[in-house]
Design a protein around this motif. Sequence first.
Motif, mmCIF file in Angstrom:
data_model
loop_
_atom_site.group_PDB
_atom_site.id
_atom_site.type_symbol
_atom_site.label_atom_id
_atom_site.label_comp_id
_atom_site.label_asym_id
_atom_site.label_seq_id
_atom_site.Cartn_x
_atom_site.Cartn_y
_atom_site.Cartn_z
ATOM 1 N N MET A 142 -12.347 -31.530 36.175
ATOM 2 C CA MET A 142 -13.166 -30.456 36.672
ATOM 3 C C MET A 142 -14.636 -30.708 36.340
ATOM 4 O O MET A 142 -15.486 -30.602 37.217
ATOM 5 C CB MET A 142 -12.698 -29.132 36.083
ATOM 6 N N ALA A 143 -14.911 -31.026 35.074
ATOM 7 C CA ALA A 143 -16.301 -31.239 34.662
ATOM 8 C C ALA A 143 -16.938 -32.374 35.455
ATOM 9 O O ALA A 143 -18.089 -32.246 35.907
ATOM 10 C CB ALA A 143 -16.376 -31.519 33.175
ATOM 11 N N ASP A 144 -16.211 -33.449 35.651
ATOM 12 C CA ASP A 144 -16.768 -34.572 36.409
ATOM 13 C C ASP A 144 -17.093 -34.159 37.843
ATOM 14 O O ASP A 144 -18.148 -34.511 38.371
ATOM 15 C CB ASP A 144 -15.794 -35.750 36.426
ATOM 16 N N GLY A 145 -16.186 -33.435 38.471
ATOM 17 C CA GLY A 145 -16.425 -32.984 39.843
ATOM 18 C C GLY A 145 -17.667 -32.122 39.937
ATOM 19 O O GLY A 145 -18.487 -32.292 40.847
ATOM 20 N N ILE A 146 -17.821 -31.207 39.014
ATOM 21 C CA ILE A 146 -18.999 -30.331 39.016
ATOM 22 C C ILE A 146 -20.264 -31.142 38.777
ATOM 23 O O ILE A 146 -21.284 -30.939 39.447
ATOM 24 C CB ILE A 146 -18.825 -29.212 37.971
ATOM 25 N N VAL B 35 -7.983 -32.762 49.911
ATOM 26 C CA VAL B 35 -9.095 -33.561 49.378
ATOM 27 C C VAL B 35 -10.134 -33.797 50.477
ATOM 28 O O VAL B 35 -11.331 -33.649 50.245
ATOM 29 C CB VAL B 35 -8.577 -34.899 48.799
ATOM 30 N N VAL B 36 -9.669 -34.134 51.643
ATOM 31 C CA VAL B 36 -10.579 -34.360 52.777
ATOM 32 C C VAL B 36 -11.359 -33.085 53.073
ATOM 33 O O VAL B 36 -12.574 -33.120 53.287
ATOM 34 C CB VAL B 36 -9.782 -34.836 54.011
ATOM 35 N N ARG B 37 -10.669 -31.946 53.053
ATOM 36 C CA ARG B 37 -11.341 -30.669 53.298
ATOM 37 C C ARG B 37 -12.384 -30.378 52.216
ATOM 38 O O ARG B 37 -13.507 -29.991 52.509
ATOM 39 C CB ARG B 37 -10.327 -29.527 53.352
ATOM 40 N N LEU B 38 -12.024 -30.609 50.959
ATOM 41 C CA LEU B 38 -12.963 -30.362 49.864
ATOM 42 C C LEU B 38 -14.197 -31.256 49.968
ATOM 43 O O LEU B 38 -15.289 -30.855 49.569
ATOM 44 C CB LEU B 38 -12.275 -30.589 48.513
ATOM 45 N N LEU B 39 -14.022 -32.448 50.483
ATOM 46 C CA LEU B 39 -15.150 -33.363 50.647
ATOM 47 C C LEU B 39 -15.991 -33.028 51.864
ATOM 48 O O LEU B 39 -17.058 -33.610 52.061
ATOM 49 C CB LEU B 39 -14.654 -34.812 50.726
ATOM 50 N N GLY B 40 -15.513 -32.102 52.665
ATOM 51 C CA GLY B 40 -16.281 -31.686 53.843
ATOM 52 C C GLY B 40 -16.231 -32.677 54.984
ATOM 53 O O GLY B 40 -17.113 -32.698 55.834
ATOM 54 N N TYR C 144 -10.832 -26.542 44.199
ATOM 55 C CA TYR C 144 -10.098 -27.742 43.796
ATOM 56 C C TYR C 144 -8.725 -27.730 44.449
ATOM 57 O O TYR C 144 -8.265 -26.712 44.943
ATOM 58 C CB TYR C 144 -9.971 -27.842 42.274
ATOM 59 N N ALA C 145 -8.100 -28.886 44.452
ATOM 60 C CA ALA C 145 -6.750 -29.020 44.993
ATOM 61 C C ALA C 145 -5.761 -29.000 43.839
ATOM 62 O O ALA C 145 -6.056 -29.481 42.750
ATOM 63 C CB ALA C 145 -6.620 -30.323 45.770
ATOM 64 N N ARG D 222 -25.287 -33.340 41.272
ATOM 65 C CA ARG D 222 -26.169 -34.467 41.575
ATOM 66 C C ARG D 222 -26.144 -34.822 43.064
ATOM 67 O O ARG D 222 -26.636 -35.868 43.474
ATOM 68 C CB ARG D 222 -25.781 -35.663 40.729
ATOM 69 N N GLY D 223 -25.514 -33.967 43.839
ATOM 70 C CA GLY D 223 -25.508 -34.165 45.286
ATOM 71 C C GLY D 223 -24.441 -35.116 45.793
ATOM 72 O O GLY D 223 -24.498 -35.543 46.944
ATOM 73 N N VAL D 224 -23.496 -35.455 44.943
ATOM 74 C CA VAL D 224 -22.418 -36.356 45.352
ATOM 75 C C VAL D 224 -21.176 -35.518 45.620
ATOM 76 O O VAL D 224 -20.668 -34.842 44.717
ATOM 77 C CB VAL D 224 -22.114 -37.392 44.244
ATOM 78 N N PRO D 225 -20.672 -35.533 46.849
ATOM 79 C CA PRO D 225 -19.467 -34.757 47.136
ATOM 80 C C PRO D 225 -18.305 -35.191 46.239
ATOM 81 O O PRO D 225 -18.126 -36.377 45.972
ATOM 82 C CB PRO D 225 -19.156 -35.075 48.605
ATOM 83 N N ALA D 226 -17.547 -34.233 45.784
ATOM 84 C CA ALA D 226 -16.413 -34.516 44.902
ATOM 85 C C ALA D 226 -15.248 -33.628 45.297
ATOM 86 O O ALA D 226 -15.427 -32.542 45.841
ATOM 87 C CB ALA D 226 -16.793 -34.270 43.449
ATOM 88 N N ALA D 227 -14.065 -34.112 45.008
ATOM 89 C CA ALA D 227 -12.852 -33.335 45.221
ATOM 90 C C ALA D 227 -12.030 -33.420 43.938
ATOM 91 O O ALA D 227 -11.559 -34.479 43.566
ATOM 92 C CB ALA D 227 -12.054 -33.877 46.400
ATOM 93 N N VAL D 228 -11.907 -32.314 43.279
ATOM 94 C CA VAL D 228 -11.152 -32.257 42.033
ATOM 95 C C VAL D 228 -9.692 -31.959 42.364
ATOM 96 O O VAL D 228 -9.394 -31.048 43.140
ATOM 97 C CB VAL D 228 -11.722 -31.174 41.101
#
Length: 75
Positions: free
Chosen positions: A1-5, A66-71, A40-41, A10-16
């Motif tokens: 979770m912390a890494d994703g946030i 994951v794909v949805r979370l990444l937009g 998150y998933a 920092r503007g990098v899309p993430a999916a936790v």
Amino acid sequence: MADGILFEERGVPAAVVITEAFLRTADAMAQTRGMPGYPYAVIPHPLSSLSPEEVRARAEQVLPEVVRLLGIQAP
């Protein structure tokens, strides 16, 4: 979770992806990091006792989320 946030900050899309055993921890961490409701998933727990084939099956099941979370939009 912390890494994703941190990535998202920092503007990098993430999916936790978490297992259901860590729902409370994930929500608490998101709250602590100032991102309540961070999406998150969730996959079934546990992972450590699964065979490689079972892990692959779980990954395939969660991939659309994951794909949805990444937009990412479907072509």
